[in-house]
Design an enzyme around this catalytic site. Structure first.
Site, PDB file in Angstrom:
ATOM      1  N   GLU A   1      18.027  21.881  34.244  1.00 24.27           N
ATOM      2  CA  GLU A   1      19.188  22.721  34.586  1.00 24.27           C
ATOM      3  C   GLU A   1      20.348  22.488  33.617  1.00 24.27           C
ATOM      4  O   GLU A   1      21.479  22.223  34.009  1.00 24.27           O
ATOM      5  CB  GLU A   1      19.608  22.473  36.034  1.00 24.27           C
ATOM      6  CG  GLU A   1      18.474  22.782  36.994  1.00 24.27           C
ATOM      7  CD  GLU A   1      18.884  22.862  38.462  1.00 24.27           C
ATOM      8  OE1 GLU A   1      20.004  22.472  38.801  1.00 24.27           O
ATOM      9  OE2 GLU A   1      18.049  23.318  39.272  1.00 24.27           O
TER      10      GLU A   1
ATOM     11  N   GLU B   1      10.784  22.876  39.652  1.00 28.79           N
ATOM     12  CA  GLU B   1      11.441  22.282  40.819  1.00 28.79           C
ATOM     13  C   GLU B   1      11.703  23.364  41.858  1.00 28.79           C
ATOM     14  O   GLU B   1      12.140  24.460  41.516  1.00 28.79           O
ATOM     15  CB  GLU B   1      12.771  21.643  40.386  1.00 28.79           C
ATOM     16  CG  GLU B   1      13.510  20.978  41.513  1.00 28.79           C
ATOM     17  CD  GLU B   1      14.833  20.345  41.054  1.00 28.79           C
ATOM     18  OE1 GLU B   1      14.898  19.822  39.929  1.00 28.79           O
ATOM     19  OE2 GLU B   1      15.781  20.411  41.845  1.00 28.79           O
TER      20      GLU B   1
END
Ligand code: GAL
Length: 801
Positions: A417, A494
């Site tokens: 991220e 994820e």
């Protein structure tokens, strides 16, 4: 003839003697350090008197020794535990046999900003807390009776620097490595297998030799291959490579035993350097013979067999033991994951301890090895972003070089991220990082965990540098993946972020709560006063989804090669959805102490072929309350529920539901569930309304302890009523009495807002369960007794060998 025979026997014996004198010495350097919290410039000096300092052995994490406090600058995101600055010093001598040798010190991981001195000489600084590094000590070392002092300053005072608990200190192993001047370069040997066009498996290796001798040497390098049964299967001569100065090996392996998750067969490759007739170094590595591929339509396959990646994300802490690596605690975590059906681990969001990868190699896990949680744009004020420009190349290279021989490692992730995905700076950086990886290893795909799932808005994706597109969350986008990312390969790097406290239930079980409900809120608006979260798989963070929703979609399409659930275990820090005193995560499928939450059995029923029958919740409720009873079952075609002997009906799972549910008006007594296949009972489970706490029951894992730095026994403490039923809300105080043979090193109960220290032999159970972790002190037998005021005590035996 007789003479010849004698000569060959002599040579053989000499050969044995020579082989025994290993040219490389690896000295465990974990023992006998002195430690002090604080900071002073004189602490680096050899002349400084550290006698008053605490003595300890590494690995060590000082944060876990501190108390929880809301004022600690890491915040509750960092586990509400202290950071600060600490120093380690070690004084040692080296025998004269090391004259003319090359001496290095290796650190597997220090969190963070480690600065190292030897004998008043500054060796350097290593900022990143998760990569391994080493220093050449040769010019500064003293031999014989003269003393050497190593001083290490560890600075974790600049806070916050992480979104989760990091630990502080030299939390992984250290060692001294003593070699000849002509030796293998550290991590300079790369071993891998490939499958050729004829379907044969090939062994490949490249090896770099370091020549620190003043003369030019004419060396030869050999490689012996040993199969999993210990049989030598090849002896290869390295082919010198003019361009690199290294050596190359290649051979076809006939009928090799393949490394796979169910059969993790390991070979050994033993490399030797000869300078003329003299052997100057030997270095060995395990490797696995395997091949795999990602396909845009068919997903992932290992050794030609389709395999859905059933992964979990794991942070590096080991619960009550903190960040200090412990092999037996890591093995326990992996064993629990394996029994649940997990076949892959993502090391979120940093390289793990190298021993963790050894365990994955041996036990049969695939590993996505991840480098960074940020690049040059920060997520926290003092995080790695400021080191990134100067250090990312070295850190990434160290990760890849250190880990590329592990058969378990099947993918590299260049980040999680990363903020640069949102602007054009992501393009060049992604290209650069992928380039760094590929220069060292082209055998594994590179991905990046992207949270911006729109291809046109994601600049890391725009770089076109990724081999496999890694998406975090947004499961609603998976159906359209082939349309939106034509021809691309997929992995869910994820997802989920479901939340739960073990043993706590808020109905209805089938309506989803998003805690917090949106980006406007930092915390849940109307949470529970005791900081609990329901364990029905009915709560998730607003960016996430339930376990069941997520697996349903991943299971549906072959092109979705698999997922990494956030997260396998609760971990220290990031206690979404609550503020302090919550101080550890709610995301785990298993709680911090290692007790499975109910959804563990949903996965087990879907991911293994073992018959499963699991019922939640407990059966202690108020009269008149309607209670949702959720049942996971497998290897059966129906389940029937009974309350006090009366059938409440039979239920069948549909193709897309992984549980069955009954709404039951509570009455005390016995709730029983039976699973059946073709009318025959497969399994039966029952739960009874428990009375008051009356007795303790113990269960031990690893009862026969080895007397070494890593081995630990794990005792589960249960508080039961008079009839042996678990008391589901028990919070009794328990005390564990160690002996001279074995002692308690930490305790936990898995409750995310528990503020008692782990470093104790007196704790309380939570929802009926507690954990005590023991280590051996000397050989013998110990009777470990657990007591609690008003309860019948219990004992368990531990052997220390
Ligand atoms: C993800 C992040 C993880 C963790 C998780 C919690 O976005 O990658 O590190 O923070 O959210 O839901």
């Amino acid at each position: 003839m007789k003479y010849l025979l004698q000569l060959s026997i002599c040579l053989l014996l000499a050969g044995v003697a020579m082989a025994q004198q290993h040219p490389r010495r690896v000295i465990d350097f974990n023992k006998g350090w002195r430690f002090r919290l604080g900071d002073a410039t004189s602490w680096k000096d050899n002349a400084f008197d550290d006698k008053g300092w605490r003595q300890l052995d590494l690995p060590h994490d000082w944060s876990i020794e501190g108390g929880f406090d809301s004022t600690h600058p890491a915040g509750n995101a960092g586990g509400a535990l202290p950071g600060g600055t600490g120093w380690y010093r070690k004084t040692f001598t080296l025998d004269g046999g090391t004259v003319g040798k090359h001496i290095r010190i290796e650190f597997d991981g220090v969190y963070r900003d480690a600065e190292v001195w030897i004998n008043d000489h500054y060796l350097g600084k290593w900022p990143y807390g998760y990569t391994s590094f080493d220093y050449d000590l040769t010019p500064y070392i003293r031999r014989g009776r003269q003393k050497n002092t190593i001083a290490v300053r560890v600075d974790n005072s600049r806070q916050p620097n992480s979104r989760w608990y990091t630990g502080s200190g030299i939390y992984r192993d250290t060692r001294l490595v003593i070699t000849e001047k002509i030796a293998f370069e550290r991590w300079g040997t790369f071993v891998y297998t490939t499958r050729n066009a004829r379907g044969q498996m090939e062994f490949n290796a490249t090896s770099e030799v370091l020549n620190l001798a003043t003369r030019k040497a004419n060396v030869k390098v050999t490689c012996t291959l040993v199969d999993p049964s210990g049989r030598q299967v090849a002896l290869l001569d390295g082919v010198p490579e003019a361009a690199t100065g290294g050596f190359r090996f290649k051979t076809i392996l006939k009928d090799p035993a393949l490394w796979a998750v169910a059969t993790p067969k390991l070979y050994q490759a033993v490399f030797k350097i000869f300078d003329g007739l003299r052997q100057t170094d030997e270095w060995a590595t395990a490797f696995g013979v395997r091949y795999f591929s990602f396909d845009a339509q068919k997903g992932f396959s290992l050794n030609g067999i389709p395999l859905k990646i059933k992964g979990v994300c794991m942070h590096h802490d080991l619960g009550a033991l903190g960040a200090a690596f412990n092999r037996s605690a890591a093995r326990r975590q992996l064993r629990m994951m394996q029994e649940m059906g997990v076949n892959a681990i993502r090391t979120a969001h940093n390289p793990p301890d190298p021993q963790f990868l050894d365990l994955c190699d041996e036990m049969g896990f695939l590993v996505m090895d991840e480098s960074f949680d940020m690049w040059a744009k920060k997520k926290n004020k003092y995080d790695y972003y400021s080191d990134f420009p100067e250090w990312h190349r070295r850190d990434l290279e160290h990760m890849v070089k250190r880990d590329r021989n592990h058969p378990s490692v099947f993918m590299w992730s260049i980040g999680n991220e990363i903020r640069e995905q949102f602007d054009s700076t992501g393009i060049a950086l992604a290209k650069e990082l992928v380039h760094i990886v590929k220069a060292l290893d082209t055998t594994r795909p590179v991905t990046c965990a992207l949270s911006e799932n729109r291809p046109d808005k994601n600049f890391i994706y725009q770089s076109k540098a990724l081999d496999v597109v890694g998406l975090n969350y947004h499961i609603e986008a998976y159906e359209d993946f082939p349309k939106n990312y034509p021809g691309e390969k997929f992995i869910a790097t994820e997802n989920v972020s479901g939340l739960a406290t073990r043993g706590h239930y808020d109905g209805p079980a089938d309506s989803l709560r998003l805690w917090p409900s949106g980006s406007k809120f930092k915390f849940v608006e109307n949470g529970n006063a005791d900081y609990t979260v329901s364990a029905y798989d009915n709560v998730a963070a607003y960016w996430g989804s339930t376990h069941e929703q997520t697996w349903r979609i991943i299971k549906k399409h072959d092109y979705l090669s698999g997922l990494f659930v956030w997260s396998g275990f609760d971990f220290l820090g990031e206690p979404v959805p609550y503020p302090y005193p919550a101080r550890s995560a709610y995301y785990g499928i298993v709680d911090l102490a290692g007790f499975p939450k109910d959804v563990y059995y949903m996965y087990q029923s879907e991911w293994t072929s073992k018959p499963v029958l699991h019922m939640a919740p407990h059966w202690n409720w108020k009269a008149g309350q309607t209670v949702d009873v959720k049942v996971y079952y497998s290897q059966a075609d129906e389940a029937e529920l009974f309350l006090n002997g009366r059938s409440l009906g039979i239920q069948h799972k549909s193709d897309t539901a992984f549980h069955v549910l009954w709404r039951v008006p509570f009455e005390p007594g016995e709730l029983k569930v039976i699973s059946r296949k073709n009318g025959k009972t497969v399994l039966e489970r029952a739960v009874r309304t428990a009375g008051a706490p009356a007795q303790i029951a113990l269960e031990i894992e690893n009862q026969g302890l080895q007397l070494n730095k890593d081995d630990r026994a794990f005792i589960t403490i249960r508080v039961l009523d008079n009839n042996g039923n678990l008391v589901p809300d028990a919070q009794d105080e328990v005390r564990v009495a160690g002996t001279a043979v074995a002692t308690v090193v930490a305790m936990d109960n898995g409750y995310q807002a528990e503020l008692r220290s782990f470093q104790t032999n007196q704790h309380r159970v939570y929802n009926g369960l507690g954990l005590a972790i023991l280590k051996g002190l000397k050989k013998g037998t110990a009777l470990i007794t657990v007591t609690s005021p008003g309860l019948k005590p219990a004992s368990v035996r531990v052997w220390v060998k």
